[in-house]
Design a protein around this motif. Sequence first.
Motif, short mmCIF file in Angstrom:
data_model
loop_
_atom_site.label_atom_id
_atom_site.label_comp_id
_atom_site.label_asym_id
_atom_site.label_seq_id
_atom_site.Cartn_x
_atom_site.Cartn_y
_atom_site.Cartn_z
N PHE A 24 0.83 -1.20 0.00
CA PHE A 24 0.00 0.00 0.00
C PHE A 24 0.87 1.26 0.00
CE2 PHE A 24 -2.16 -3.30 2.56
CZ PHE A 24 -3.26 -3.53 1.74
N PRO A 25 1.59 1.55 -1.08
CA PRO A 25 2.52 2.68 -1.07
C PRO A 25 1.86 4.04 -0.85
CG PRO A 25 2.34 1.75 -3.27
CD PRO A 25 1.59 0.84 -2.35
N LYS A 26 0.70 4.28 -1.49
CA LYS A 26 0.04 5.59 -1.34
C LYS A 26 -0.48 5.78 0.08
CE LYS A 26 -1.38 5.98 -6.14
NZ LYS A 26 -2.52 6.05 -7.06
N GLN A 27 -1.10 4.74 0.61
CA GLN A 27 -1.63 4.83 1.97
C GLN A 27 -0.49 4.94 2.99
OE1 GLN A 27 -2.58 2.59 -0.35
NE2 GLN A 27 -4.76 2.95 -0.63
N SER A 28 0.62 4.26 2.73
CA SER A 28 1.77 4.35 3.63
C SER A 28 2.33 5.76 3.67
CB SER A 28 2.86 3.36 3.20
OG SER A 28 2.41 2.04 3.34
N ALA A 29 2.37 6.41 2.51
CA ALA A 29 2.86 7.79 2.46
C ALA A 29 1.95 8.71 3.28
CB ALA A 29 2.95 8.27 1.02
N ILE A 30 0.63 8.48 3.18
CA ILE A 30 -0.32 9.29 3.95
C ILE A 30 -0.13 9.03 5.44
CG2 ILE A 30 -2.76 9.65 4.46
CD1 ILE A 30 -3.27 9.01 1.45
N ALA A 45 -8.09 17.20 7.39
CA ALA A 45 -9.18 16.26 7.08
C ALA A 45 -9.65 16.45 5.64
CB ALA A 45 -10.32 16.43 8.07
N THR A 46 -9.75 17.69 5.21
CA THR A 46 -10.18 17.98 3.84
C THR A 46 -9.18 17.43 2.84
OG1 THR A 46 -11.27 20.00 4.59
CG2 THR A 46 -10.80 19.83 2.24
N ASN A 47 -7.91 17.61 3.12
CA ASN A 47 -6.87 17.08 2.25
C ASN A 47 -6.94 15.56 2.17
OD1 ASN A 47 -3.84 16.05 1.96
ND2 ASN A 47 -4.05 18.02 0.91
N LEU A 48 -7.20 14.91 3.28
CA LEU A 48 -7.30 13.45 3.30
C LEU A 48 -8.45 12.95 2.44
CD1 LEU A 48 -6.58 12.57 7.02
CD2 LEU A 48 -5.15 12.08 5.04
N LEU A 49 -9.54 13.69 2.42
CA LEU A 49 -10.69 13.27 1.62
C LEU A 49 -10.38 13.28 0.12
CD1 LEU A 49 -13.59 15.08 3.48
CD2 LEU A 49 -13.13 12.62 3.41
N HIS A 50 -9.36 14.01 -0.29
CA HIS A 50 -9.01 14.10 -1.71
C HIS A 50 -7.85 13.18 -2.08
CE1 HIS A 50 -11.77 17.25 -1.30
NE2 HIS A 50 -11.21 18.18 -2.02
N GLN A 51 -7.41 12.34 -1.14
CA GLN A 51 -6.30 11.42 -1.38
C GLN A 51 -6.80 10.13 -2.02
OE1 GLN A 51 -2.97 12.12 -0.72
NE2 GLN A 51 -3.70 14.16 -0.19
N ASP A 52 -5.87 9.32 -2.52
CA ASP A 52 -6.20 8.02 -3.11
C ASP A 52 -6.29 6.95 -2.02
OD1 ASP A 52 -6.26 8.91 -5.72
OD2 ASP A 52 -4.12 8.59 -6.01
N LEU A 53 -7.27 7.10 -1.18
CA LEU A 53 -7.50 6.11 -0.14
C LEU A 53 -8.45 5.05 -0.65
CD1 LEU A 53 -8.03 8.49 2.91
CD2 LEU A 53 -6.04 7.06 2.46
#
Length: 68
Positions: A24-30, A45-53
């Motif tokens: 999970f490279p993208k989630q690990s970076a987050i 929180a707003t930024n997290l909602l726009h991530q590739d989760l």
Amino acid sequence: MERHIILSDLKQKRLLPDSWTEKFPKQSAILQRLMSPSPADRPSATNLLHQDLPPRMEDEWLNGFNHD
């Protein structure tokens, strides 16, 4: 015991297991950003909602519901 070691490394050293980072490279970076000691480096929180989760549970439920 392995769970304890992983959680201790996360809490004390802010280290994610290599298997997580590989799978999970993208989630690990987050997660790394979320664990930053500096609040300015942590995403909002707003930024997290726009991530590739991964999709949220309600999104999966609604998509499954609409296909029936």
